[in-house]
Design an enzyme around this catalytic site. Sequence first.
Site, PDB file in Angstrom:
ATOM      1  N   CYS B  84     -71.896  44.272  -9.962  1.00 46.30           N
ATOM      2  CA  CYS B  84     -71.753  43.194 -10.944  1.00 46.30           C
ATOM      3  C   CYS B  84     -70.621  43.464 -11.929  1.00 46.30           C
ATOM      4  O   CYS B  84     -70.304  42.617 -12.760  1.00 46.30           O
ATOM      5  CB  CYS B  84     -73.076  42.983 -11.676  1.00 46.30           C
ATOM      6  SG  CYS B  84     -74.432  42.677 -10.523  1.00 46.30           S
ATOM      7  N   ILE B 210     -79.399  32.435 -10.521  1.00 42.44           N
ATOM      8  CA  ILE B 210     -78.480  32.657  -9.407  1.00 42.44           C
ATOM      9  C   ILE B 210     -77.400  31.583  -9.515  1.00 42.44           C
ATOM     10  O   ILE B 210     -77.727  30.397  -9.672  1.00 42.44           O
ATOM     11  CB  ILE B 210     -79.238  32.595  -8.067  1.00 42.44           C
ATOM     12  CG1 ILE B 210     -80.226  33.757  -8.004  1.00 42.44           C
ATOM     13  CG2 ILE B 210     -78.271  32.630  -6.887  1.00 42.44           C
ATOM     14  CD1 ILE B 210     -81.252  33.633  -6.888  1.00 42.44           C
ATOM     15  N   LYS B 330     -77.547  35.361 -18.955  1.00 40.29           N
ATOM     16  CA  LYS B 330     -78.883  34.776 -18.996  1.00 40.29           C
ATOM     17  C   LYS B 330     -78.865  33.245 -18.953  1.00 40.29           C
ATOM     18  O   LYS B 330     -79.671  32.637 -18.266  1.00 40.29           O
ATOM     19  CB  LYS B 330     -79.594  35.275 -20.262  1.00 40.29           C
ATOM     20  CG  LYS B 330     -80.930  34.641 -20.530  1.00 40.29           C
ATOM     21  CD  LYS B 330     -81.970  35.095 -19.505  1.00 40.29           C
ATOM     22  CE  LYS B 330     -83.181  34.198 -19.493  1.00 40.29           C
ATOM     23  NZ  LYS B 330     -82.999  32.992 -18.671  1.00 40.29           N
ATOM     24  N   HIS B 334     -74.560  33.857 -13.858  1.00 41.94           N
ATOM     25  CA  HIS B 334     -74.009  35.153 -13.440  1.00 41.94           C
ATOM     26  C   HIS B 334     -73.511  35.091 -11.998  1.00 41.94           C
ATOM     27  O   HIS B 334     -74.158  35.600 -11.095  1.00 41.94           O
ATOM     28  CB  HIS B 334     -75.102  36.218 -13.608  1.00 41.94           C
ATOM     29  CG  HIS B 334     -74.712  37.610 -13.232  1.00 41.94           C
ATOM     30  ND1 HIS B 334     -73.416  38.091 -13.330  1.00 41.94           N
ATOM     31  CD2 HIS B 334     -75.453  38.641 -12.757  1.00 41.94           C
ATOM     32  CE1 HIS B 334     -73.393  39.357 -12.928  1.00 41.94           C
ATOM     33  NE2 HIS B 334     -74.609  39.716 -12.556  1.00 41.94           N
TER      34      HIS B 334
END
Lengths: 128, 388
Positions: B84, B210, B330, B334
């Site tokens: 990430c 997601i 959040k 992401h």
Amino acid sequence: MSDKARDGAFDDWLDAIEDDSGYYVECENGHGWLPPRRVCPDCGSRDLSETPLPDAGEVATFTEVSVATPQFSADTPYVTAIVDYGPVRVTGLLRGADPDDVDVGMPVGIGVGERETTGDRAVVFRPR
Amino acid sequence: MSHPRVTGVGLTPFGEHSERTGRDLFAEAGLAALDDSGVDPDDVEALFYGNFMGELAEHQGHQAPLMAEAVGLDVPATRYEAACASSGAAVREAVRHLRSGEADVILVGGSERMTNIGTAGATDALSIAADDLYEIRAGMTFPGAYALMARAYFREFGGSREDLAAVAVKNHDHALPNEHAQLRKEITVEDALGAPMVADPLGLYDACPITDGASAAVLTSAEYAAEHGLGASVAVTGTGQGGDNLALHDRENLARSPAASEAAEEAYADAGVAPDDVDIAEVHDCFTIAEVLAIESLGLCEPGEGIAAARDGKTHATGETPVNLSGGLKAKGHPVGATGVAQVVSLTKVLEGESAWADDVGDARVGVAHNAGGTVASATVHVLEVVA
């Protein structure tokens, strides 16, 4: 299951746990690791020796997983725990206890079980 | 040292774009950044590109040349992969190239297509940031890993699910005016506590969604920006990176993220700033507990105090050190490989005064971006400052 090659040192390690002769590798400075290791990531020592895994460890942290990968879908929900064996820690499934009864510090033994979804082998801890 | 300037930024909307290909997502963000910068595309010397799960989500490796082509560039292009933290690593390499004089203009960016493979597919793809033999085969998922850290944190320092819910509530609030954000919806602590469990003690509202999306930024040398009258007022003044054991169980402390601490110390020293100088931060809150660990690693709180920061209002836009004004991972979303550059984009906009929160943070001069891979086995930290 596909006809996959063995993951050498990992499958050897699972075999040993199945035979109640689990081990870890330790350098002369007492840093413990899971195999295979040719060098200690902490101190650079290349003098590593197989050391018997203590009989019981203690749960260091755990979680009950409700949303899993497809490889664990039929196992859900299940508990994954990190267990402290002194110089080394191991991650595995924790079975044989109600998730509400699991707590940090709980003593557990180590064995090998099967993943319900795929039949693949997995490290399984059970309360002592 | 002359600090590289952020001369242009671009983002796609973050959200569910399951039928859009990765190349189309990146083209939108990359062209937006080029247009925003005013740089002649012929002057771009390289693309540094972040992506994590392209092989699994799109059966597409070797993505960087494809993405360069998608934005109309015929330049050397390299993909950076650090889970990430992939595009955070790309930013760092771009900064180092620009500083050394190797290049004057670099396009950095990242993209990720995730929703096309569904929740189970994305959970599977994300999990491979962990140790396949010793973690994934023990049922470790990405939320599961952070749940293990959250329980360890509670054990060592105290804290509760209510404290974590306050992080989610804050970041949802911050995302409300962000037109690029995926979740523009106000939530309450009660909503968060009542949501289904993912991996206890983390519930659905503790987790980032997601997301499909892409980000890009044009970075130039200070000299190039001056020669071409680009008027870029924000510079990357510090860069740092840290590493740790891949498997969580091999870490000395399960409730800390030392790789991020190392990255922060290096970046602060590089920029000549201290944690007290930081006005705003964009941190890697893939889970609520991750924001807690991040602000402690950045030195914005002492270890054990990060858990109370959102609850006490310290990290809200109206607080002492606003964290994740974009909504964070959040609520903004992401798209894994795009996140590191998206943080730089968000900070740049706030530091340039272009933010819905400008009335609260309009005088911000120093921002910090914290991008983490896996359970923080990789971390990059960048300091951005207003220099003109």
